[in-house]
Design a protein around this motif. Structure first.
Motif, mmCIF file in Angstrom:
data_model
loop_
_atom_site.group_PDB
_atom_site.id
_atom_site.type_symbol
_atom_site.label_atom_id
_atom_site.label_comp_id
_atom_site.label_asym_id
_atom_site.label_seq_id
_atom_site.Cartn_x
_atom_site.Cartn_y
_atom_site.Cartn_z
ATOM 1 N N UNK A 22 0.814 -1.230 0.000
ATOM 2 C CA UNK A 22 0.000 0.000 0.000
ATOM 3 C C UNK A 22 0.843 1.274 0.000
ATOM 4 N N UNK A 23 1.953 1.259 0.729
ATOM 5 C CA UNK A 23 2.805 2.448 0.758
ATOM 6 C C UNK A 23 3.422 2.718 -0.612
ATOM 7 N N UNK A 24 3.829 1.657 -1.308
ATOM 8 C CA UNK A 24 4.356 1.843 -2.658
ATOM 9 C C UNK A 24 3.282 2.407 -3.586
ATOM 10 N N UNK A 25 2.041 1.998 -3.374
ATOM 11 C CA UNK A 25 0.948 2.572 -4.151
ATOM 12 C C UNK A 25 0.775 4.063 -3.871
ATOM 13 N N UNK A 26 0.930 4.451 -2.614
ATOM 14 C CA UNK A 26 0.858 5.871 -2.254
ATOM 15 C C UNK A 26 1.995 6.647 -2.909
ATOM 16 N N UNK A 27 3.197 6.064 -2.903
ATOM 17 C CA UNK A 27 4.338 6.720 -3.544
ATOM 18 C C UNK A 27 4.069 6.920 -5.035
ATOM 19 N N UNK A 28 3.552 5.891 -5.687
ATOM 20 C CA UNK A 28 3.244 6.017 -7.111
ATOM 21 C C UNK A 28 2.193 7.101 -7.353
ATOM 22 N N UNK A 29 1.167 7.131 -6.502
ATOM 23 C CA UNK A 29 0.118 8.137 -6.652
ATOM 24 C C UNK A 29 0.667 9.549 -6.470
ATOM 25 N N UNK A 30 1.648 9.708 -5.580
ATOM 26 C CA UNK A 30 2.209 11.036 -5.334
ATOM 27 C C UNK A 30 2.967 11.580 -6.537
ATOM 28 N N UNK A 31 3.428 10.691 -7.419
ATOM 29 C CA UNK A 31 4.167 11.128 -8.607
ATOM 30 C C UNK A 31 3.292 11.197 -9.859
ATOM 31 N N UNK A 32 2.080 10.673 -9.806
ATOM 32 C CA UNK A 32 1.279 10.563 -11.037
ATOM 33 C C UNK A 32 -0.043 11.316 -11.004
#
Length: 269
Positions: A22-32
């Motif tokens: 889930x945290x990696x998903x948040x990181x991806x969302x923060x860049x996209x």
């Protein structure tokens, strides 16, 4: 060694699936979101409102940590070194709060501190004040509510450290004529330093993510990071901004933890 790793692997796998993905998903969302790039991070690190919330959160969390660990130290001292009756009463005071939800505690403090609450009512009935004292919808109420919730969590690392203190050292100091105050400040307190650091880490990390208590007791006047993230997700909505702020918060907390752990390791050497 291998059987130990075999037993730990399911736990690591569960933690990875529950937290890391889930945290990696948040990181991806923060860049996209809403557009690919670093615009969300630039806004988080340059927007005056966001920076004000970040500094307010850090300031209040530091105050809450100092208050919680200080009160927990006194409580733990009574629990570990008090008479049997005091130990029993202290243990009840430590354990009972764990049975009460954070929401119930926040509403309890509201009933005590509000303008028409019990404290203001008692003060008016006693003739000590004419107008109600504003004790909610401010930082004072937030600090009180958060510290009340976090004090029991700080007790256990401190209790472990106090129980590991070598009594022979204290007896030797007493036999050499040292006063109780000097024994406490120069011997007992330094020997419980690891417990103080552990309690500080635990309380500070918990306080960073508080939402319910600041939202209710602060009344929107003392917005912290968790409440700002909630607003960006459910009311704006600005998911990319919320994700970027979450990542910045995680990195900041991780950096603080690493720094404190390194200092603790150097002190132990």
């Amino acid at each position: 060694m291998r059987p130990t790793l075999f037993l730990i692997c399911p736990v690591l796998l569960f933690l990875g699936l529950s937290y890391l993905l889930p945290f990696l998903g948040i990181v991806q969302l923060s860049f996209t979101d809403p557009q690919p790039g670093l615009a969300q991070y630039r806004h988080v690190l340059s927007d005056p409102l966001t920076l004000a919330v970040i500094w307010r959160t850090l300031r209040l969390c530091i105050i809450v940590t100092v208050v919680s660990v200080g009160c927990a130290y006194i409580i733990t001292l009574l629990w570990v070194r008090g008479t049997p009756v005091i130990r029993l009463l202290t243990e009840l005071c430590i354990m009972i709060p764990f049975w009460i939800s954070v929401l119930s505690r926040a509403f309890g403090w509201l009933s005590l501190l509000s303008n028409r609450g019990l404290i203001n009512t008692w003060l008016k009935d006693a003739g000590l004040i004419d107008a109600s004292i504003q004790m909610t919808r401010n930082e004072f109420a937030v600090v009180v509510g958060m510290a009340h919730y976090l004090i029991p969590f700080a007790v256990f690392p401190l209790a472990t450290a106090m129980r590991n203190v070598d009594e022979r050292v204290l007896t030797a100091a007493d036999g050499m004529g040292a006063s109780r105050l000097r024994i406490f400040w120069q011997i007992f307190l330094p020997m419980t330093g690891n417990g103080i650091i552990g309690a500080t880490l635990l309380v500070f990390v918990f306080s960073i993510g508080f939402y319910v208590t600041p939202a209710l007791l602060g009344g929107g006047q003392s917005v912290l990071l968790a409440e700002l993230i909630y607003l960006w997700i459910f009311q704006m909505p600005q998911w990319g901004m919320a994700a970027a702020l979450s990542v910045v918060m995680m990195i900041a907390v991780g950096g603080i933890l690493v720094a404190l752990m390194r200092r603790n390791a150097e002190t132990a050497k």
